[in-house]
Design an enzyme around this catalytic site. Sequence first.
Site, PDB file in Angstrom:
ATOM      1  N   ASP A 185       0.863  -1.183   0.000  1.00 39.69           N
ATOM      2  CA  ASP A 185       0.000   0.000   0.000  1.00 39.69           C
ATOM      3  C   ASP A 185       0.900   1.234   0.000  1.00 39.69           C
ATOM      4  O   ASP A 185       2.129   1.126  -0.098  1.00 39.69           O
ATOM      5  CB  ASP A 185      -1.011  -0.041   1.158  1.00 39.69           C
ATOM      6  CG  ASP A 185      -0.378   0.217   2.515  1.00 39.69           C
ATOM      7  OD1 ASP A 185       0.868   0.300   2.604  1.00 39.69           O
ATOM      8  OD2 ASP A 185      -1.132   0.340   3.501  1.00 39.69           O
TER       9      ASP A 185
ATOM     10  N   CYS B 156       2.982  -3.349   4.067  1.00 37.28           N
ATOM     11  CA  CYS B 156       2.195  -2.153   4.378  1.00 37.28           C
ATOM     12  C   CYS B 156       2.942  -1.457   5.516  1.00 37.28           C
ATOM     13  O   CYS B 156       4.133  -1.721   5.719  1.00 37.28           O
ATOM     14  CB  CYS B 156       0.747  -2.510   4.722  1.00 37.28           C
ATOM     15  SG  CYS B 156       0.492  -3.472   6.224  1.00 37.28           S
ATOM     16  N   GLY B 157       2.265  -0.579   6.251  1.00 33.97           N
ATOM     17  CA  GLY B 157       2.963   0.125   7.327  1.00 33.97           C
ATOM     18  C   GLY B 157       3.490  -0.825   8.395  1.00 33.97           C
ATOM     19  O   GLY B 157       4.643  -0.728   8.824  1.00 33.97           O
ATOM     20  N   THR B 158       2.656  -1.766   8.800  1.00 38.83           N
ATOM     21  CA  THR B 158       3.039  -2.704   9.870  1.00 38.83           C
ATOM     22  C   THR B 158       3.159  -4.160   9.407  1.00 38.83           C
ATOM     23  O   THR B 158       3.656  -5.003  10.154  1.00 38.83           O
ATOM     24  CB  THR B 158       1.959  -2.707  10.978  1.00 38.83           C
ATOM     25  OG1 THR B 158       0.711  -3.090  10.357  1.00 38.83           O
ATOM     26  CG2 THR B 158       1.819  -1.338  11.626  1.00 38.83           C
ATOM     27  N   GLY B 159       2.624  -4.464   8.252  1.00 40.13           N
ATOM     28  CA  GLY B 159       2.544  -5.863   7.795  1.00 40.13           C
ATOM     29  C   GLY B 159       1.314  -6.573   8.345  1.00 40.13           C
ATOM     30  O   GLY B 159       0.999  -7.701   7.940  1.00 40.13           O
TER      31      GLY B 159
ATOM     32  N   GLY C 282      -2.201  -5.432   8.649  1.00 37.13           N
ATOM     33  CA  GLY C 282      -3.467  -5.331   7.908  1.00 37.13           C
ATOM     34  C   GLY C 282      -3.476  -6.229   6.684  1.00 37.13           C
ATOM     35  O   GLY C 282      -4.469  -6.934   6.417  1.00 37.13           O
TER      36      GLY C 282
ATOM     37  N   ASN D  30       4.599 -23.889   9.134  1.00 40.99           N
ATOM     38  CA  ASN D  30       3.211 -23.483   8.871  1.00 40.99           C
ATOM     39  C   ASN D  30       2.805 -23.600   7.408  1.00 40.99           C
ATOM     40  O   ASN D  30       1.641 -23.392   7.081  1.00 40.99           O
ATOM     41  CB  ASN D  30       2.984 -22.045   9.346  1.00 40.99           C
ATOM     42  CG  ASN D  30       3.411 -21.833  10.780  1.00 40.99           C
ATOM     43  OD1 ASN D  30       4.414 -21.181  11.044  1.00 40.99           O
ATOM     44  ND2 ASN D  30       2.707 -22.436  11.712  1.00 40.99           N
TER      45      ASN D  30
ATOM     46  N   LYS E   8      -0.715 -30.785  12.080  1.00 44.66           N
ATOM     47  CA  LYS E   8      -1.261 -29.483  12.501  1.00 44.66           C
ATOM     48  C   LYS E   8      -1.713 -28.646  11.308  1.00 44.66           C
ATOM     49  O   LYS E   8      -2.765 -27.996  11.345  1.00 44.66           O
ATOM     50  CB  LYS E   8      -0.212 -28.725  13.319  1.00 44.66           C
ATOM     51  CG  LYS E   8       0.141 -29.434  14.602  1.00 44.66           C
ATOM     52  CD  LYS E   8       1.398 -28.866  15.233  1.00 44.66           C
ATOM     53  CE  LYS E   8       2.228 -29.973  15.818  1.00 44.66           C
ATOM     54  NZ  LYS E   8       3.545 -29.526  16.263  1.00 44.66           N
TER      55      LYS E   8
END
Length: 151
Positions: free
Chosen positions: A8, A65-68, A70, A99, A136
């Site tokens: 973004d 993005c800014g923080t990863g 969102g 994962n 898992k």
Amino acid sequence: MRLVIDCDDAAESLKQALYEHAKALGYEIDDLAYQKSHDCDYPDVAFNLARKVAAGEYDRGILVCGTGLGVAMCANKVQGAYAGTCHDVFSAERLKKSNDANIITMGERVVGVEHAKKILEAFLDAKEFQTKSQRKVDRMRALEAESFRKK
Ligand code: RB5
């Protein structure tokens, strides 16, 4: 391995650095630049990329993005997209090996560019999903399928 990246407006410079780094490492990578052609914020950017990865158009995705955060939350709402936010090398390796994720996310306001390049390398170098985590991950995907069926 075919890669895809997008960001973004808060992460244009980290996106560019990671795009160039992946190319320099020899990866095939497309920059979707979705926000440049659409009037939107990170949710649309993330859904657009996640849908392509989930459909098998790309093997792995990178969202910034800014923080990863969102973009990870949005990507994980697409069936078949498995995203995790990583700001350290160990987590980036485990993101694949434990994962079986197909999307890594990072925040330009959180991590330095050189560190982010190493984090990306750890995720891309981790080619093998470890079979001891199979039970898992299988359970995660069964619950995912059940949850999407109910919608
Ligand atoms: C800026 O829109 C910021 O909120 C976004 O880049 C991201 O950090 C959200 O999680």
